[in-house]
Write a protein that holds these residues in place. Structure first.
Motif, PDB file in Angstrom:
ATOM      1  N   UNK A  61     -16.517  -9.261 -20.701  1.00 58.66           N
ATOM      2  CA  UNK A  61     -16.663  -9.084 -19.254  1.00 58.66           C
ATOM      3  C   UNK A  61     -15.742  -7.987 -18.737  1.00 58.66           C
ATOM      4  N   UNK A  62     -16.089  -7.456 -17.561  1.00 59.34           N
ATOM      5  CA  UNK A  62     -15.266  -6.416 -16.950  1.00 59.34           C
ATOM      6  C   UNK A  62     -14.160  -7.014 -16.097  1.00 59.34           C
ATOM      7  N   UNK A  63     -13.017  -6.346 -16.118  1.00 51.12           N
ATOM      8  CA  UNK A  63     -11.896  -6.675 -15.246  1.00 51.12           C
ATOM      9  C   UNK A  63     -11.672  -5.489 -14.333  1.00 51.12           C
ATOM     10  N   UNK A  64     -11.105  -5.742 -13.165  1.00 47.36           N
ATOM     11  CA  UNK A  64     -10.720  -4.651 -12.283  1.00 47.36           C
ATOM     12  C   UNK A  64      -9.390  -4.084 -12.743  1.00 47.36           C
ATOM     13  N   UNK A  65      -9.309  -2.754 -12.778  1.00 50.15           N
ATOM     14  CA  UNK A  65      -8.082  -2.056 -13.127  1.00 50.15           C
ATOM     15  C   UNK A  65      -7.717  -1.188 -11.925  1.00 50.15           C
ATOM     16  N   UNK A  66      -6.482  -1.312 -11.410  1.00 54.68           N
ATOM     17  CA  UNK A  66      -6.131  -0.539 -10.218  1.00 54.68           C
ATOM     18  C   UNK A  66      -5.888   0.930 -10.547  1.00 54.68           C
ATOM     19  N   UNK A  67      -6.220   1.796  -9.597  1.00 60.90           N
ATOM     20  CA  UNK A  67      -5.824   3.202  -9.705  1.00 60.90           C
ATOM     21  C   UNK A  67      -4.373   3.266  -9.244  1.00 60.90           C
ATOM     22  N   UNK A  68      -3.467   3.583 -10.162  1.00 56.78           N
ATOM     23  CA  UNK A  68      -2.038   3.630  -9.853  1.00 56.78           C
ATOM     24  C   UNK A  68      -1.595   5.082  -9.856  1.00 56.78           C
ATOM     25  N   UNK A  69      -0.949   5.480  -8.764  1.00 55.86           N
ATOM     26  CA  UNK A  69      -0.470   6.859  -8.632  1.00 55.86           C
ATOM     27  C   UNK A  69       1.037   6.855  -8.479  1.00 55.86           C
ATOM     28  N   UNK A  70       1.695   7.834  -9.080  1.00 53.45           N
ATOM     29  CA  UNK A  70       3.140   8.015  -8.908  1.00 53.45           C
ATOM     30  C   UNK A  70       3.362   9.423  -8.372  1.00 53.45           C
ATOM     31  N   UNK A  71       4.167   9.514  -7.324  1.00 59.04           N
ATOM     32  CA  UNK A  71       4.457  10.799  -6.709  1.00 59.04           C
ATOM     33  C   UNK A  71       5.957  10.911  -6.509  1.00 59.04           C
ATOM     34  N   UNK A  72       6.510  12.114  -6.765  1.00 60.18           N
ATOM     35  CA  UNK A  72       7.936  12.326  -6.559  1.00 60.18           C
ATOM     36  C   UNK A  72       8.170  13.043  -5.237  1.00 60.18           C
ATOM     37  N   UNK A  73       9.182  12.569  -4.507  1.00 57.85           N
ATOM     38  CA  UNK A  73       9.575  13.161  -3.236  1.00 57.85           C
ATOM     39  C   UNK A  73      11.082  13.390  -3.251  1.00 57.85           C
ATOM     40  N   UNK A  74      11.539  14.357  -2.450  1.00 59.49           N
ATOM     41  CA  UNK A  74      12.970  14.559  -2.257  1.00 59.49           C
ATOM     42  C   UNK A  74      13.405  13.711  -1.073  1.00 59.49           C
ATOM     43  N   UNK A  75      14.477  12.957  -1.247  1.00 62.13           N
ATOM     44  CA  UNK A  75      15.000  12.111  -0.182  1.00 62.13           C
ATOM     45  C   UNK A  75      15.762  12.979   0.804  1.00 62.13           C
ATOM     46  N   UNK A  76      15.371  12.902   2.091  1.00 63.59           N
ATOM     47  CA  UNK A  76      16.029  13.692   3.132  1.00 63.59           C
ATOM     48  C   UNK A  76      17.004  12.834   3.923  1.00 63.59           C
ATOM     49  N   UNK A  77      16.562  11.618   4.291  1.00 63.42           N
ATOM     50  CA  UNK A  77      17.388  10.799   5.174  1.00 63.42           C
ATOM     51  C   UNK A  77      17.048   9.319   5.000  1.00 63.42           C
ATOM     52  N   UNK A  78      18.018   8.465   5.301  1.00 62.96           N
ATOM     53  CA  UNK A  78      17.812   7.018   5.390  1.00 62.96           C
ATOM     54  C   UNK A  78      18.318   6.603   6.774  1.00 62.96           C
ATOM     55  N   UNK A  79      17.444   6.016   7.605  1.00 60.14           N
ATOM     56  CA  UNK A  79      17.887   5.629   8.951  1.00 60.14           C
ATOM     57  C   UNK A  79      18.426   4.205   8.978  1.00 60.14           C
ATOM     58  N   UNK A  80      18.904   3.769  10.160  1.00 60.75           N
ATOM     59  CA  UNK A  80      19.560   2.457  10.292  1.00 60.75           C
ATOM     60  C   UNK A  80      18.604   1.301  10.013  1.00 60.75           C
ATOM     61  N   UNK A  81      17.318   1.484  10.323  1.00 60.70           N
ATOM     62  CA  UNK A  81      16.346   0.406  10.118  1.00 60.70           C
ATOM     63  C   UNK A  81      15.912   0.267   8.654  1.00 60.70           C
ATOM     64  N   UNK A  82      16.368   1.173   7.797  1.00 59.84           N
ATOM     65  CA  UNK A  82      16.002   1.095   6.385  1.00 59.84           C
ATOM     66  C   UNK A  82      14.779   1.917   6.018  1.00 59.84           C
ATOM     67  N   UNK A  83      14.334   2.785   6.918  1.00 61.98           N
ATOM     68  CA  UNK A  83      13.221   3.680   6.594  1.00 61.98           C
ATOM     69  C   UNK A  83      13.767   4.994   6.052  1.00 61.98           C
TER      70      UNK A  83
END
Length: 164
Positions: A79-101
């Motif tokens: 039988x078939x199973x679902x396989x997720x499309x998984x993507x990985x992307x790299x970003x440069x971190x610029x800032x972290x604000x007080x709310x955790x974003x």
């Protein structure tokens, strides 16, 4: 004439599916699989012999890639199973604000501010703490964002340069 001349669509996707089908017997350890609607990484596969009713079965043990929760599934190998499309992307971190974003910059210079620091598991909490410490100490950091099934989370960090 039809009554539906002026049809409006609230949203239209690009047509990319969140998952794709794959035969259960071909899924191996360290592959991805959807169990209970969650994208998981397979940690163990046990295949039973063909029984009285004619199907070999695959017993999957997998771990949710975002929460770390363990899931199990038993599926006939044909039988078939679902396989997720998984993507990985790299970003440069610029800032972290007080709310955790976090503010992240793509290679082309665009920014995005919609991701929060990882949380929910022991590893994610440690990653968030390490990111804050490295950022406060002035290091240049690359973060890896994992995306699967319309959910995104920072999953890894890499220090590119120490403070100048």
């Amino acid at each position: 004439m039809s009554d539906h001349e002026n049809e409006t669509f609230e949203s239209a996707g690009a047509g990319a599916s969140l998952t794709f089908p794959q035969q259960a017997g071909t899924i191996r350890k360290n592959a991805f699989i959807v169990i209970n609607g969650k994208p998981c990484k397979v940690s163990d596969v046990a295949t039973s012999k063909t029984g009285k009713h004619g199907h070999a079965k695959c017993h999957f043990t997998a771990i949710d890639i975002f929460t770390g929760k363990k899931y199990e599934d038993l599926t006939p190998s044909s039988h078939n199973c679902d396989v997720p499309n998984v993507y990985r992307t790299e970003y440069t971190l610029i800032d972290i604000n007080e709310e955790g974003f976090v503010s992240l910059m793509l290679e082309n210079g665009d920014t995005r501010d919609d991701l929060a620091l990882p949380s929910g598991t022991e590893d994610a909490d440690k990653l968030a703490k390490d990111l804050k410490i490295d950022f406060e100490e002035g290091r240049e950091i690359l973060v890896t964002v994992t995306k699967a099934m319309d959910f995104e989370m920072i999953s890894a960090r890499k220090i590119v340069a120490e403070k100048a």
